[in-house]
Motif scaffolding. Sequence first.
Motif, mmCIF file in Angstrom:
data_model
loop_
_atom_site.group_PDB
_atom_site.id
_atom_site.type_symbol
_atom_site.label_atom_id
_atom_site.label_comp_id
_atom_site.label_asym_id
_atom_site.label_seq_id
_atom_site.Cartn_x
_atom_site.Cartn_y
_atom_site.Cartn_z
ATOM 1 N N PHE A 96 41.372 45.585 71.708
ATOM 2 C CA PHE A 96 41.235 45.462 73.159
ATOM 3 C C PHE A 96 41.948 46.559 73.957
ATOM 4 O O PHE A 96 41.627 46.765 75.133
ATOM 5 N N VAL A 97 42.890 47.254 73.330
ATOM 6 C CA VAL A 97 43.648 48.273 74.068
ATOM 7 C C VAL A 97 43.554 49.647 73.414
ATOM 8 O O VAL A 97 43.127 50.618 74.041
ATOM 9 N N ASN A 98 43.935 49.734 72.136
ATOM 10 C CA ASN A 98 44.040 51.045 71.504
ATOM 11 C C ASN A 98 42.687 51.721 71.274
ATOM 12 O O ASN A 98 42.556 52.935 71.482
ATOM 13 N N MET A 99 41.690 50.958 70.838
ATOM 14 C CA MET A 99 40.358 51.545 70.635
ATOM 15 C C MET A 99 39.771 52.083 71.941
ATOM 16 O O MET A 99 39.332 53.238 71.993
ATOM 17 N N PRO A 100 39.740 51.291 73.029
ATOM 18 C CA PRO A 100 39.232 51.850 74.292
ATOM 19 C C PRO A 100 40.055 53.033 74.789
ATOM 20 O O PRO A 100 39.496 53.997 75.332
ATOM 21 N N ILE A 134 34.083 48.984 61.302
ATOM 22 C CA ILE A 134 34.381 47.553 61.427
ATOM 23 C C ILE A 134 35.407 47.110 60.386
ATOM 24 O O ILE A 134 36.410 46.456 60.714
ATOM 25 N N ILE A 135 35.180 47.471 59.126
ATOM 26 C CA ILE A 135 36.100 47.044 58.064
ATOM 27 C C ILE A 135 37.454 47.727 58.219
ATOM 28 O O ILE A 135 38.510 47.103 58.038
ATOM 29 N N GLY A 136 37.438 49.020 58.569
ATOM 30 C CA GLY A 136 38.699 49.726 58.784
ATOM 31 C C GLY A 136 39.513 49.106 59.896
ATOM 32 O O GLY A 136 40.727 48.893 59.766
ATOM 33 N N LEU A 137 38.859 48.791 61.022
ATOM 34 C CA LEU A 137 39.556 48.156 62.149
ATOM 35 C C LEU A 137 40.102 46.792 61.752
ATOM 36 O O LEU A 137 41.228 46.424 62.128
ATOM 37 N N LEU A 138 39.321 46.031 60.967
ATOM 38 C CA LEU A 138 39.754 44.703 60.532
ATOM 39 C C LEU A 138 41.022 44.789 59.689
ATOM 40 O O LEU A 138 41.992 44.064 59.936
ATOM 41 N N PHE A 139 41.048 45.689 58.705
ATOM 42 C CA PHE A 139 42.208 45.795 57.821
ATOM 43 C C PHE A 139 43.426 46.331 58.563
ATOM 44 O O PHE A 139 44.547 45.854 58.354
ATOM 45 N N ILE A 140 43.228 47.320 59.426
ATOM 46 C CA ILE A 140 44.361 47.886 60.164
ATOM 47 C C ILE A 140 44.955 46.850 61.110
ATOM 48 O O ILE A 140 46.161 46.843 61.366
ATOM 49 N N SER A 141 44.110 45.949 61.617
ATOM 50 C CA SER A 141 44.582 44.943 62.574
ATOM 51 C C SER A 141 45.319 43.786 61.916
ATOM 52 O O SER A 141 45.876 42.937 62.625
ATOM 53 N N PHE A 150 47.400 54.803 64.298
ATOM 54 C CA PHE A 150 46.845 54.213 63.082
ATOM 55 C C PHE A 150 45.314 54.248 63.074
ATOM 56 O O PHE A 150 44.689 54.131 62.023
ATOM 57 N N LEU A 151 44.714 54.396 64.250
ATOM 58 C CA LEU A 151 43.251 54.354 64.364
ATOM 59 C C LEU A 151 42.599 55.728 64.253
ATOM 60 O O LEU A 151 41.370 55.824 64.292
ATOM 61 N N ILE A 152 43.385 56.776 64.119
ATOM 62 C CA ILE A 152 42.821 58.129 64.098
ATOM 63 C C ILE A 152 41.763 58.308 63.003
ATOM 64 O O ILE A 152 40.747 58.979 63.232
ATOM 65 N N PRO A 153 41.916 57.721 61.792
ATOM 66 C CA PRO A 153 40.864 57.900 60.788
ATOM 67 C C PRO A 153 39.492 57.374 61.204
ATOM 68 O O PRO A 153 38.476 57.779 60.629
ATOM 69 N N LEU A 154 39.440 56.500 62.205
ATOM 70 C CA LEU A 154 38.150 55.957 62.639
ATOM 71 C C LEU A 154 37.390 56.932 63.541
ATOM 72 O O LEU A 154 36.219 56.688 63.847
ATOM 73 N N LEU A 155 38.032 58.014 63.956
ATOM 74 C CA LEU A 155 37.364 58.968 64.844
ATOM 75 C C LEU A 155 36.151 59.607 64.162
ATOM 76 O O LEU A 155 35.100 59.785 64.791
ATOM 77 N N PHE A 156 36.286 59.947 62.886
ATOM 78 C CA PHE A 156 35.193 60.628 62.186
ATOM 79 C C PHE A 156 33.926 59.772 62.109
ATOM 80 O O PHE A 156 32.844 60.227 62.519
ATOM 81 N N PRO A 157 33.988 58.518 61.610
ATOM 82 C CA PRO A 157 32.754 57.723 61.600
ATOM 83 C C PRO A 157 32.240 57.405 63.001
ATOM 84 O O PRO A 157 31.030 57.307 63.200
#
Length: 306
Positions: A96-100, A134-141, A150-157
Amino acid sequence: IRALLGIFHVSSGAIVATLFFIIADSLYFGSLQIVHDGIRLGLSELCSILLHNPHNLTSISVIGKLTVTPYNFFLYNLDPNNLAVHGIHFRGLHLFVNMPMLFGPLFFLLPFPRFHNDFKGFISLKFTSLGTIIIGLLFISLAPHQEPRFLIPLLFPLALLLGPSLFNKNSLRYLRYLWIVWNVGFLLFFGAMHQAGVIPSLVHLRGVESNATTIIYWKTYMPPRHLLNCQLNGLRRDFVLEDWMGLDIETGKERLKEMKDEFYLVTPLRKESFSNSTNLVLVNSFVHIDPDRWEDSGLKIYKNQP
């Protein structure tokens, strides 16, 4: 058969890369040691043997255990006692905060399939990118300590899946402008204001003439110690830098009371937070913004009066 060969090639590459990184981490962190004639070998010595004396490989032994960094990462971050030192967040903070905040328009386009890249018919690439997000966000959360980095690896996909929606000729122009403005704005925030006082405070302290050589950083990110490796008036100064990270205020007050020698305390906290613990004098302050502590603006340098 072609599909099975593809799976085999991908799996083989993944296994080799995984083993390489596990061994590299194990050697780096010291849990795994390579020994020759009772002497521990570093990477340069091992490479020298491989290149010049390969026959000596038979006398090399390996002791210790492997370090699997991602596994240790999850173990550490699932322990509330460890995370209490760094700060506890609610588990929806990433979503709700870091991704946006980090990805802006890319995140808001994610729920709408019409904005997804079709990869020119390679539908598996689309679902691979979406599943990774989706799976990456789930595990990191799963961990209650949630920092945006922590979310930087999701930038590529995310860029693969949604990037074309921003920059192809049929994309909405306002989305492109919004993407640029969003990134410029957060570049200024994270690059010039967020925790911006740590580096200037270190540079200031290494040039101060004082008998105090103990420096405490409290409720900041880890200060880079190499900036204190310096000389003053031709003489080398040996500083003791203590990183108290997210230590709670009551414990910090008790530690301050126990300190007898001169020291510097660098923290965004106001003096009123620990005024009863020791005699502290404000000697300098720097621009510093921490979203976890909006009420404490600026990074202060205090010096005690023993």
